[in-house]
Design a protein around this motif. Structure first.
Motif, PDB file in Angstrom:
ATOM      1  N   VAL A  62      24.823  -8.512 -71.283  1.00 32.44           N
ATOM      2  CA  VAL A  62      25.645  -7.309 -71.139  1.00 32.44           C
ATOM      3  C   VAL A  62      25.030  -6.374 -70.112  1.00 32.44           C
ATOM      4  CG1 VAL A  62      26.474  -5.241 -72.328  1.00 32.44           C
ATOM      5  CG2 VAL A  62      26.654  -7.454 -73.432  1.00 32.44           C
ATOM      6  N   ARG A  63      23.720  -6.207 -70.168  1.00 31.70           N
ATOM      7  CA  ARG A  63      23.032  -5.325 -69.223  1.00 31.70           C
ATOM      8  C   ARG A  63      23.227  -5.808 -67.784  1.00 31.70           C
ATOM      9  NH1 ARG A  63      17.606  -4.826 -67.125  1.00 31.70           N
ATOM     10  NH2 ARG A  63      17.129  -2.650 -66.772  1.00 31.70           N
ATOM     11  N   GLU A  64      23.108  -7.119 -67.573  1.00 31.68           N
ATOM     12  CA  GLU A  64      23.301  -7.671 -66.228  1.00 31.68           C
ATOM     13  C   GLU A  64      24.742  -7.491 -65.748  1.00 31.68           C
ATOM     14  OE1 GLU A  64      21.120  -8.821 -63.979  1.00 31.68           O
ATOM     15  OE2 GLU A  64      19.623  -8.134 -65.407  1.00 31.68           O
ATOM     16  N   SER A  65      25.700  -7.678 -66.651  1.00 31.86           N
ATOM     17  CA  SER A  65      27.091  -7.521 -66.239  1.00 31.86           C
ATOM     18  C   SER A  65      27.401  -6.067 -65.893  1.00 31.86           C
ATOM     19  CB  SER A  65      28.042  -8.032 -67.318  1.00 31.86           C
ATOM     20  OG  SER A  65      28.020  -7.196 -68.445  1.00 31.86           O
ATOM     21  N   VAL A  66      26.818  -5.128 -66.633  1.00 31.93           N
ATOM     22  CA  VAL A  66      27.014  -3.707 -66.330  1.00 31.93           C
ATOM     23  C   VAL A  66      26.385  -3.365 -64.983  1.00 31.93           C
ATOM     24  CG1 VAL A  66      26.410  -1.361 -67.036  1.00 31.93           C
ATOM     25  CG2 VAL A  66      27.231  -2.982 -68.725  1.00 31.93           C
ATOM     26  N   LEU A  67      25.183  -3.865 -64.734  1.00 31.15           N
ATOM     27  CA  LEU A  67      24.529  -3.618 -63.447  1.00 31.15           C
ATOM     28  C   LEU A  67      25.349  -4.200 -62.299  1.00 31.15           C
ATOM     29  CD1 LEU A  67      20.768  -4.213 -64.307  1.00 31.15           C
ATOM     30  CD2 LEU A  67      21.857  -2.053 -63.710  1.00 31.15           C
ATOM     31  N   ASN A  68      25.894  -5.398 -62.485  1.00 31.17           N
ATOM     32  CA  ASN A  68      26.727  -6.010 -61.443  1.00 31.17           C
ATOM     33  C   ASN A  68      27.975  -5.179 -61.198  1.00 31.17           C
ATOM     34  OD1 ASN A  68      24.969  -8.127 -61.002  1.00 31.17           O
ATOM     35  ND2 ASN A  68      26.014  -9.491 -62.422  1.00 31.17           N
ATOM     36  N   ARG A  69      28.613  -4.722 -62.270  1.00 28.65           N
ATOM     37  CA  ARG A  69      29.830  -3.920 -62.127  1.00 28.65           C
ATOM     38  C   ARG A  69      29.549  -2.621 -61.383  1.00 28.65           C
ATOM     39  NH1 ARG A  69      31.655   0.324 -65.150  1.00 28.65           N
ATOM     40  NH2 ARG A  69      30.176  -0.076 -66.815  1.00 28.65           N
ATOM     41  N   LEU A  70      28.469  -1.938 -61.767  1.00 25.92           N
ATOM     42  CA  LEU A  70      28.145  -0.665 -61.132  1.00 25.92           C
ATOM     43  C   LEU A  70      27.708  -0.854 -59.678  1.00 25.92           C
ATOM     44  CD1 LEU A  70      26.365   1.191 -64.055  1.00 25.92           C
ATOM     45  CD2 LEU A  70      28.630   1.635 -63.122  1.00 25.92           C
ATOM     46  N   ASN A  71      26.979  -1.922 -59.391  1.00 24.02           N
ATOM     47  CA  ASN A  71      26.602  -2.198 -58.002  1.00 24.02           C
ATOM     48  C   ASN A  71      27.830  -2.487 -57.146  1.00 24.02           C
ATOM     49  OD1 ASN A  71      23.789  -1.836 -57.907  1.00 24.02           O
ATOM     50  ND2 ASN A  71      23.461  -3.810 -58.900  1.00 24.02           N
ATOM     51  N   ALA A  72      28.800  -3.202 -57.704  1.00 25.70           N
ATOM     52  CA  ALA A  72      30.038  -3.473 -56.966  1.00 25.70           C
ATOM     53  C   ALA A  72      30.802  -2.176 -56.710  1.00 25.70           C
ATOM     54  CB  ALA A  72      30.899  -4.459 -57.742  1.00 25.70           C
ATOM     55  N   GLU A  73      30.866  -1.293 -57.717  1.00 27.62           N
ATOM     56  CA  GLU A  73      31.536  -0.005 -57.533  1.00 27.62           C
ATOM     57  C   GLU A  73      30.844   0.811 -56.441  1.00 27.62           C
ATOM     58  OE1 GLU A  73      31.851   2.315 -61.095  1.00 27.62           O
ATOM     59  OE2 GLU A  73      32.954   0.755 -62.156  1.00 27.62           O
ATOM     60  N   LEU A  74      29.519   0.845 -56.490  1.00 26.29           N
ATOM     61  CA  LEU A  74      28.755   1.600 -55.499  1.00 26.29           C
ATOM     62  C   LEU A  74      28.993   1.055 -54.089  1.00 26.29           C
ATOM     63  CD1 LEU A  74      26.673   3.840 -55.030  1.00 26.29           C
ATOM     64  CD2 LEU A  74      24.889   2.138 -55.391  1.00 26.29           C
ATOM     65  N   ALA A  75      28.987  -0.252 -53.951  1.00 26.94           N
ATOM     66  CA  ALA A  75      29.227  -0.855 -52.640  1.00 26.94           C
ATOM     67  C   ALA A  75      30.629  -0.527 -52.137  1.00 26.94           C
ATOM     68  CB  ALA A  75      29.030  -2.365 -52.717  1.00 26.94           C
ATOM     69  N   ALA A  76      31.606  -0.538 -53.032  1.00 29.48           N
ATOM     70  CA  ALA A  76      32.983  -0.224 -52.626  1.00 29.48           C
ATOM     71  C   ALA A  76      33.101   1.231 -52.178  1.00 29.48           C
ATOM     72  CB  ALA A  76      33.938  -0.503 -53.781  1.00 29.48           C
ATOM     73  N   PHE A  77      32.474   2.143 -52.909  1.00 29.32           N
ATOM     74  CA  PHE A  77      32.513   3.552 -52.521  1.00 29.32           C
ATOM     75  C   PHE A  77      31.834   3.774 -51.172  1.00 29.32           C
ATOM     76  CE2 PHE A  77      32.850   4.743 -57.211  1.00 29.32           C
ATOM     77  CZ  PHE A  77      34.200   5.036 -57.122  1.00 29.32           C
ATOM     78  N   GLN A  78      30.680   3.147 -50.976  1.00 35.38           N
ATOM     79  CA  GLN A  78      29.963   3.307 -49.720  1.00 35.38           C
ATOM     80  C   GLN A  78      30.739   2.703 -48.548  1.00 35.38           C
ATOM     81  OE1 GLN A  78      26.212   1.542 -50.821  1.00 35.38           O
ATOM     82  NE2 GLN A  78      25.329   3.530 -51.383  1.00 35.38           N
ATOM     83  N   LYS A  79      31.400   1.587 -48.790  1.00 30.28           N
ATOM     84  CA  LYS A  79      32.207   0.964 -47.738  1.00 30.28           C
ATOM     85  C   LYS A  79      33.382   1.857 -47.368  1.00 30.28           C
ATOM     86  CE  LYS A  79      34.538  -3.326 -46.587  1.00 30.28           C
ATOM     87  NZ  LYS A  79      34.935  -4.652 -47.067  1.00 30.28           N
ATOM     88  N   GLU A  80      34.027   2.430 -48.371  1.00 31.44           N
ATOM     89  CA  GLU A  80      35.161   3.322 -48.111  1.00 31.44           C
ATOM     90  C   GLU A  80      34.709   4.568 -47.353  1.00 31.44           C
ATOM     91  OE1 GLU A  80      39.035   4.811 -48.086  1.00 31.44           O
ATOM     92  OE2 GLU A  80      38.236   2.801 -48.400  1.00 31.44           O
ATOM     93  N   ARG A  81      33.554   5.115 -47.719  1.00 27.99           N
ATOM     94  CA  ARG A  81      33.019   6.284 -47.018  1.00 27.99           C
ATOM     95  C   ARG A  81      32.730   5.933 -45.562  1.00 27.99           C
ATOM     96  NH1 ARG A  81      28.887   9.189 -45.220  1.00 27.99           N
ATOM     97  NH2 ARG A  81      28.726  11.363 -45.816  1.00 27.99           N
ATOM     98  N   GLY A  82      32.132   4.788 -45.337  1.00 25.23           N
ATOM     99  CA  GLY A  82      31.850   4.344 -43.972  1.00 25.23           C
ATOM    100  C   GLY A  82      33.122   4.157 -43.162  1.00 25.23           C
ATOM    101  N   ARG A  83      34.166   3.635 -43.810  1.00 23.80           N
ATOM    102  CA  ARG A  83      35.440   3.455 -43.125  1.00 23.80           C
ATOM    103  C   ARG A  83      36.038   4.794 -42.727  1.00 23.80           C
ATOM    104  NH1 ARG A  83      40.579   3.938 -43.809  1.00 23.80           N
ATOM    105  NH2 ARG A  83      40.404   4.683 -45.941  1.00 23.80           N
ATOM    106  N   LEU A  84      35.978   5.783 -43.632  1.00 27.50           N
ATOM    107  CA  LEU A  84      36.510   7.110 -43.316  1.00 27.50           C
ATOM    108  C   LEU A  84      35.754   7.761 -42.161  1.00 27.50           C
ATOM    109  CD1 LEU A  84      37.241   8.706 -46.804  1.00 27.50           C
ATOM    110  CD2 LEU A  84      38.881   8.035 -45.063  1.00 27.50           C
ATOM    111  N   VAL A  85      34.442   7.652 -42.174  1.00 27.58           N
ATOM    112  CA  VAL A  85      33.627   8.245 -41.115  1.00 27.58           C
ATOM    113  C   VAL A  85      33.924   7.557 -39.782  1.00 27.58           C
ATOM    114  CG1 VAL A  85      31.254   8.539 -40.294  1.00 27.58           C
ATOM    115  CG2 VAL A  85      31.826   9.068 -42.667  1.00 27.58           C
TER     116      VAL A  85
END
Length: 105
Positions: A66-89
């Motif tokens: 469960v801990r690994e799946s939560v870490l994977n989910r949150l890392n994917a969310e973080l990567a998506a947010f950072q990618k979207e921010r980079g796209r906007l910039v």
């Protein structure tokens, strides 16, 4: 053109980083409802088996999974947010360059 408005994404990135740190510190608040149920079920199962002097291997594996799946989910969310921010910039920079090159000076 002014700077791109990334405040909302910056807030989401900061929140996701806080959630990642909380999961690493084994806190429960960033977990979803189903993840909490899995963790609490594994803890109850492990406690019962400990009380009966049995092995807690399955409960420990469930907690790790469960801990690994939560870490994977949150890392994917973080990567998506950072990618979207980079796209906007990048989009704002492109628009600024186009505006600048189309002007007379």
């Amino acid at each position: 053109m002014s700077r791109p408005n990334t405040r909302h994404l910056d807030r989401e990135i900061a929140l996701t980083e806080r959630k990642l740190e909380a999961v690493r510190n084994e806190e429960l608040w960033p977990l979803t409802g189903s993840e909490r149920r899995q963790v609490l079920g594994a803890l109850a199962s492990g406690s019962y088996r400990t009380l009966r002097s049995k092995s807690t291997g399955r409960a420990e594996r469930t907690l790790d999974r469960v801990r690994e799946s939560v870490l994977n989910r949150l890392n994917a969310e973080l990567a998506a947010f950072q990618k979207e921010r980079g796209r906007l910039v990048a989009e704002a920079a492109t628009a600024k360059a186009v505006k600048k090159s189309s002007s007379w000076w």
